[in-house]
Every structure is written in structure tokens, then in C-alpha cells.
Enzyme design. Sequence first.
Site, short mmCIF file in Angstrom:
data_model
loop_
_atom_site.label_atom_id
_atom_site.label_comp_id
_atom_site.label_asym_id
_atom_site.label_seq_id
_atom_site.Cartn_x
_atom_site.Cartn_y
_atom_site.Cartn_z
N GLU A 1 -14.20 -1.61 -1.32
CA GLU A 1 -14.41 -1.75 0.13
C GLU A 1 -15.75 -1.18 0.57
O GLU A 1 -16.11 -0.04 0.21
CB GLU A 1 -13.27 -1.04 0.89
CG GLU A 1 -13.44 -1.13 2.40
CD GLU A 1 -12.19 -0.80 3.21
OE1 GLU A 1 -11.11 -0.61 2.62
OE2 GLU A 1 -12.32 -0.74 4.45
N ASP B 1 0.84 -1.21 0.00
CA ASP B 1 0.00 0.00 0.00
C ASP B 1 0.87 1.25 0.00
O ASP B 1 1.85 1.33 0.73
CB ASP B 1 -0.81 0.03 1.31
CG ASP B 1 -2.30 -0.06 1.08
OD1 ASP B 1 -2.76 0.16 -0.06
OD2 ASP B 1 -3.00 -0.36 2.06
#
Length: 288
Positions: A187, A88
Site C-alpha cells: 500500500e 482482515d
Amino acid sequence: MPAPDEIRRLTAPDIRARKGGVPLVCLTSYHAHTARLVDAHCDVILVGDSLGMVMHGLETTVPVTLDMMILQGRAVMRGSRRALVVVDMPFGSYEASKEQAFASAARVMKETGCGAIKVEGGRRLAETIAFLVERGVPVMGHIGLTPQAINTIGSFRAQGRDESDWAPIEADARAVAGAGAFAVVIEAVAEPLGRRITAEIAIPTIGIGASVACDGQILVLEDMLGLSPRVPKFVKRFGDLGPSIEQAIKAYAQDVRARTFPGPDHVYAMRKSAVTELPQRGKGPSRA
Ligand code: KIV
């Protein structure tokens, strides 16, 4: 040259090619030892910036730095052999310009050896994603709930629960796919929206609180193992390690206090022929 029996690590194009196939299994990991366990069963290991909350007890992912991601990314690369490792990009390391994004991504890839990076954001990041991909950086997108935006969105709330909110999220998905991302995390969105985006775009969707129809699923390892004190609704606890870890620590503490640990099996006897030597000044015992 790799030996013929050497395990080949999955690449971003391998993951991209899995659209519509057997679901992609993805988990986070931040350490070498958990990476080894995850690697045996997963296609993708994400070194998520959730490490800020899970490892460091931060309230949000916002304070996570590039150095923190690189340190744990290296550990995960050492612990794994087969899965694609995606690192990330933390808040503040890629949003200012596409050039900033490339400099940060190049550092992550050179210093960890990972196979791809992940960035949060849809349409606003399309140009950056294209810039990175054109320059040899495989990018995983992340849309829907984007935790790095917590200070502008206000709370970790599911997105797209009213059909009138779908259009911008779908536009984000199309933008990320069109820019050349090899996969996209979706998400915390309403289930029918996760399903619809999966049918709509040509790259694999990786759901987390999205839909079983997604091309793959991801969870934070500590959440699904039952180690995180609070978890979002979308987490299924596949294990309950908290109580067994606590039980082990309690048993250790009892043994130490009762002087029953270390027992005869956990200490070193003298060699039969050894003469007693006095410890030399400044020399500690070896770990052998
Ligand atoms: O940081 C992270 O762990 C993530 C996953 C929750 C997808 O981005």
C-alpha cells in the site's frame, strides 16, 4: 459432494499460482449484496478493516473488533460463490503472540468460512505468519503503508519516496514471502519500489497505490464507486454513485410528501372473493 456444475471457489493456492500472470482483480466488500456484484468480476474479495471507517465513520481502523470482522465476513461469504474471501485481522487481535494470532484466525475461519486472513506488518510478523501457515491458515501480508500503525507513524503518508527508505520495505516483502504468505498487499509506496518488489519476490503482489507492474490491484469498493467523501490520491473513481443515490432519495422524499408513493402498483388490492376482516389484536401485517 459438490454437483458437477457447482462453481468452485478460488483458494489461496490458486491465487499464489497467479504470480506473473493475468493481473489479479481484488476489491473490498462488507455486505452480501455488494459481495454478489464484486464476486462476478473479481478473484479476491477482501473484508477489509476499512469497514470501520467506511461503514461506521471511525477516524481510523484501530477500534475495529474481531466480532465486527466476523459479522461482515459472514455476510460476504453468503453473498459470494467464486472469489477467494480474505478477512482482515483487526488491530489487537494478532500482534501479542503467534498463539493469540492463531486463536483469532481460527475463530475468523470457523465462524465465517472464509478462505484466508490478512495481517499488517513485515519482518516483525514473519514468525507469526509461518506459525499460522504451518497450522492451516492461509495468510495474505500487507506492507508499505499499514493503516493500523497510524498512531506510531503519525499520518497516512506514502512510503519509500526516497531510495534510502527502500531497504526496510523490501526486507518486509521478502520476510512475508519467506514466511509462507500466499500474496502480499503493498500500500502507498513509490511506484519504482512497488515494481521492484514485484520483480523480487515469488508471491503475487497486490498493489493499492503501488505500481501497475504489481501482480494484482485492490481498491476499497466505496472509494472507487464515488461514495466516500475523501479518498487518497491512488484512488481512481470508476463510478460516481453519490449523486445518483442522493437523487433517488430526493425523489422518494418528494413522492412521500406529495402522497404519490405508494401508487396503485405498490399496494395490495383485496382479493375479489375476500370478505373484509378486522385486524386481530396483536397480529401485524405479513411481508408477503
Ligand atoms: O482494510 C482494507 O480495506 C485494506 C485494503 C485497503 C487493502 O486493507
